[in-house]
Scaffold this motif. Structure first.
Motif, short mmCIF file in Angstrom:
data_model
loop_
_atom_site.label_atom_id
_atom_site.label_comp_id
_atom_site.label_asym_id
_atom_site.label_seq_id
_atom_site.Cartn_x
_atom_site.Cartn_y
_atom_site.Cartn_z
N ASP A 74 0.83 -1.20 0.00
CA ASP A 74 0.00 0.00 0.00
C ASP A 74 0.87 1.26 0.00
O ASP A 74 0.52 2.26 -0.63
CB ASP A 74 -0.91 0.01 1.22
N MET A 75 1.97 1.20 0.74
CA MET A 75 2.88 2.35 0.75
C MET A 75 3.45 2.61 -0.64
O MET A 75 3.52 3.77 -1.09
CB MET A 75 4.03 2.11 1.74
N GLN A 76 3.85 1.57 -1.32
CA GLN A 76 4.38 1.73 -2.67
C GLN A 76 3.34 2.34 -3.61
O GLN A 76 3.65 3.24 -4.40
CB GLN A 76 4.85 0.38 -3.21
N THR A 77 2.11 1.89 -3.49
CA THR A 77 1.03 2.43 -4.32
C THR A 77 0.82 3.91 -4.01
O THR A 77 0.63 4.73 -4.92
CB THR A 77 -0.26 1.64 -4.09
N ALA A 78 0.86 4.25 -2.73
CA ALA A 78 0.64 5.64 -2.33
C ALA A 78 1.74 6.55 -2.85
O ALA A 78 1.48 7.68 -3.29
CB ALA A 78 0.56 5.72 -0.80
N VAL A 79 2.97 6.08 -2.80
CA VAL A 79 4.09 6.90 -3.28
C VAL A 79 3.97 7.14 -4.79
O VAL A 79 4.13 8.28 -5.26
CB VAL A 79 5.43 6.21 -2.95
N LYS A 80 3.66 6.11 -5.52
CA LYS A 80 3.53 6.27 -6.98
C LYS A 80 2.40 7.23 -7.33
O LYS A 80 2.53 8.07 -8.22
CB LYS A 80 3.30 4.90 -7.62
N ALA A 81 1.28 7.14 -6.59
CA ALA A 81 0.17 8.05 -6.84
C ALA A 81 0.53 9.49 -6.48
O ALA A 81 0.10 10.44 -7.14
CB ALA A 81 -1.06 7.60 -6.05
N ALA A 82 1.35 9.65 -5.45
CA ALA A 82 1.72 10.99 -4.99
C ALA A 82 2.53 11.74 -6.04
O ALA A 82 2.43 12.97 -6.15
CB ALA A 82 2.50 10.89 -3.69
N PHE A 83 3.33 11.03 -6.82
CA PHE A 83 4.11 11.69 -7.86
C PHE A 83 3.22 12.23 -8.98
O PHE A 83 3.64 13.11 -9.74
CB PHE A 83 5.14 10.72 -8.45
N ASP A 84 2.01 11.72 -9.09
CA ASP A 84 1.09 12.15 -10.14
C ASP A 84 0.02 13.11 -9.63
O ASP A 84 -0.84 13.53 -10.39
CB ASP A 84 0.41 10.93 -10.78
N ALA A 85 0.07 13.45 -8.34
CA ALA A 85 -0.95 14.31 -7.76
C ALA A 85 -0.69 15.77 -8.12
O ALA A 85 0.37 16.13 -8.63
CB ALA A 85 -0.98 14.13 -6.24
N ASP A 86 -1.69 16.62 -7.83
CA ASP A 86 -1.53 18.05 -8.11
C ASP A 86 -1.20 18.84 -6.85
O ASP A 86 -1.44 20.04 -6.76
CB ASP A 86 -2.80 18.61 -8.77
N GLY A 87 -0.65 18.17 -5.86
CA GLY A 87 -0.23 18.79 -4.62
C GLY A 87 0.51 17.77 -3.78
O GLY A 87 0.66 16.60 -4.18
N PRO A 88 0.97 18.15 -2.59
CA PRO A 88 1.74 17.23 -1.75
C PRO A 88 0.87 16.17 -1.11
O PRO A 88 -0.32 16.36 -0.89
CB PRO A 88 2.34 18.16 -0.69
#
Length: 530
Positions: free
Chosen positions: A506-520
């Motif tokens: 889940d952590m890995q998924t969250a990190v990958k999604a965070a790089f594509d987000a429009d904020g922190p």
């Protein structure tokens, strides 16, 4: 011919900085330095509004490390200057080019009780900066700024400079700054000492290189290692310079006490681009019994207690390039055994896992989730201490840590500065629960800027490294636990995303999604995740 446009000096300074290549300034305006803000937009410079001058300084530091350009900060008289002293000290310790421009009072000896008055503003900054000077007029301000930029480019260490400008001068009309000085010619001298180094290498059967962050990314280090059959350690700052699959790499494990035994097996040690400082070794002596060759641009480094047999003052890149050519036809034969080095690394990894249980698997999972060009900013936290020993970086100068000065609160604002410099490229922060408190408000800056910045918040609920140290010293642990907020709700209150993964996947998924987000995105991780 049109007359030069007169503006208040504060505005002219921004125009001058733009002409010298400055695109971003970090800071906070105040009544004393507001004239410095008059020209920012007109000059075409982006200003990043920090929540605290400490945050502004760390952002400038992170920007400089990511961009290779000096980081610039504007601060006000007195408390503004005092608040940025810690980042200035950190930048000095890590040789980061930073220019801080501060307003100051016109006169302090005969007048007391003024707003923001302190006894010696210039002297206070001088205790942590490379230099601190007050500009008594436009010409002096321009000269000091150009001096700073020339030294950033030419002097051995790009350490922070502070220019103080009295308020009356900031407000006074001034002619524009003179044109940018002519581009400096390359003053790098020919690589010295090559014949002497080569002579030592030619007879060595167990040559060992110790590689620091002063080695340029483009230096042909790997060719030299392979051609000479040398084994190698890297410092924490030197990670990524040695190929992760090089079979004779000891990794970044110099701080392991028994690494001294392996260093003692070498019949020649060459330390290049490293201070061999306490924060590299965590012991007084390197452990070598063989001749030691030191290569560094800074002669003060070469005169330290390690007492090198051969001291070469020169650019690490130039020396390595010359060594590459001098050893081009060598066979790479040596007495080092890859199996022995692999066994040593496995032993140290087991030690690290025993010392800080549960962290190594989290490091491994996080590393596997990151793109190779991710730039990482870490804080003083056990997660980072562990990662720096077990995490082989895929490329150099992509992990930044507050070494030396060792301040808490560095990672979040420094990563913001790095993300500003690296638009479109992945940037990551790693910070502990206690360190996050120090610069927590800067999360609002990342939200305002829409930065796709994952922030790994490692929460072990205490100052665990200090607790462990107290236990080792037979001190009953006290003052190591503070009440933490709900960090996820706190992040959301700032307008950031948050996630508390329950598994490493889940952590890995969250990190990958965070790089594509429009904020922190704050990614809240506890030891239970492993």
């Amino acid at each position: 011919m049109a007359e030069p446009t007169k503006r208040p000096l504060g505005a002219q300074i921004s125009h001058m900085l733009k002409d010298r290549g400055v695109d971003v300034i970090f800071g906070i305006p105040g009544v004393h330095n507001q004239e410095m803000y008059r020209g920012i937009e007109e000059a075409g410079i982006t200003h990043v509004l920090a929540r605290h001058e400490q945050g502004a300084g760390f952002m400038a530091d992170g920007y400089a490390r990511a961009s290779g350009k000096p980081g610039v900060a504007y601060v006000i008289t007195g408390p503004g200057l005092c608040n940025i002293l810690t980042p200035i000290g950190q930048a000095y310790s890590d040789s980061v080019p930073m220019l801080v421009i501060a307003s100051c009072l016109d006169e302090t000896a005969a007048r007391k009780g003024q707003l923001h008055q302190m006894k010696d503003q210039q002297g206070a900054a001088a205790t942590v900066a490379d230099w601190s000077e007050t500009a008594q007029g436009a010409g002096a301000a321009y000269g000091l700024i150009d001096r700073a930029f020339e030294e950033f480019a030419e002097v051995v260490r790009g350490r922070p400079k502070v220019v103080h400008v009295p308020i009356r001068h900031l407000e006074a009309p001034a002619d524009p700054a003179p044109a940018r000085p002519a581009q400096m010619v390359d003053r790098t001298p020919p690589a010295p000492g090559i014949d002497q180094i080569t002579a030592h290498l030619r007879t060595a059967r167990r040559p060992l290189f110790i590689v620091g962050g002063g080695v340029p990314a483009a230096a042909p280090l790997m060719d030299v290692l392979r051609q000479t059959g040398a084994a190698a350690f890297c410092t924490y700052a030197g990670r990524g310079l040695i190929a992760h699959d090089y079979p004779l790499s000891f990794g970044s494990t110099l701080s392991r006490a028994s690494s001294a035994d392996d260093i003692a097996q070498a019949d020649l040690v060459i330390a290049v681009g490293t201070e061999l400082a306490q924060v590299d070794l965590w012991r007084a002596d390197l452990g070598h019994t063989a001749p030691l060759i030191r290569i560094d641009r800074d002669p003060t480094v070469l005169a330290d207690a390690q007492n090198a047999d051969v001291r070469v003052t020169g650019c690490a890149g130039a020396v390595l390039s010359a060594l590459q050519q001098a050893t081009a036809d060598w066979t790479g034969d040596s007495d080092w055994q890859a199996d022995d080095i692999s066994a040593a690394r496995a032993r140290w990894r087991a030690e690290i896992m025993a010392e800080r249980p549960g962290i190594v698997p989290v490091c491994d999972a996080l590393r596997a989730a990151l793109p190779d060009d991710t730039m990482i900013y870490s804080d003083m936290t056990q997660f980072a201490y562990t990662a720096k020993e077990v995490w082989d970086m895929p490329q150099p100068h992509h992990w930044h840590h507050p070494s030396g000065f060792g301040t808490l609160g560095y990672a979040t604002p420094a990563a913001i500065g790095g993300a500003v410099a690296r638009k479109g490229k992945p940037t990551l922060a790693i910070i502990g629960d206690y360190g996050f408190h120090y610069t927590m408000p800067e999360l609002g800056v990342a939200v305002e800027l829409g930065l796709p910045l994952p922030i790994i918040l490692w929460d072990n609920g205490k100052l665990k490294e200090i607790e462990d140290s107290m236990v080792r010293a037979q001190i009953a642990p006290n003052a190591v636990v503070a009440r933490n907020p709900d960090f996820c709700k706190l992040a959301e209150a700032f307008g950031a995303r948050s996630v508390a993964p329950s598994s490493l996947a889940d952590m890995q998924t969250a990190v990958k999604a965070a790089f594509d987000a429009d904020g922190p995105t704050l990614i809240y991780v506890t030891p239970d995740i492993a």
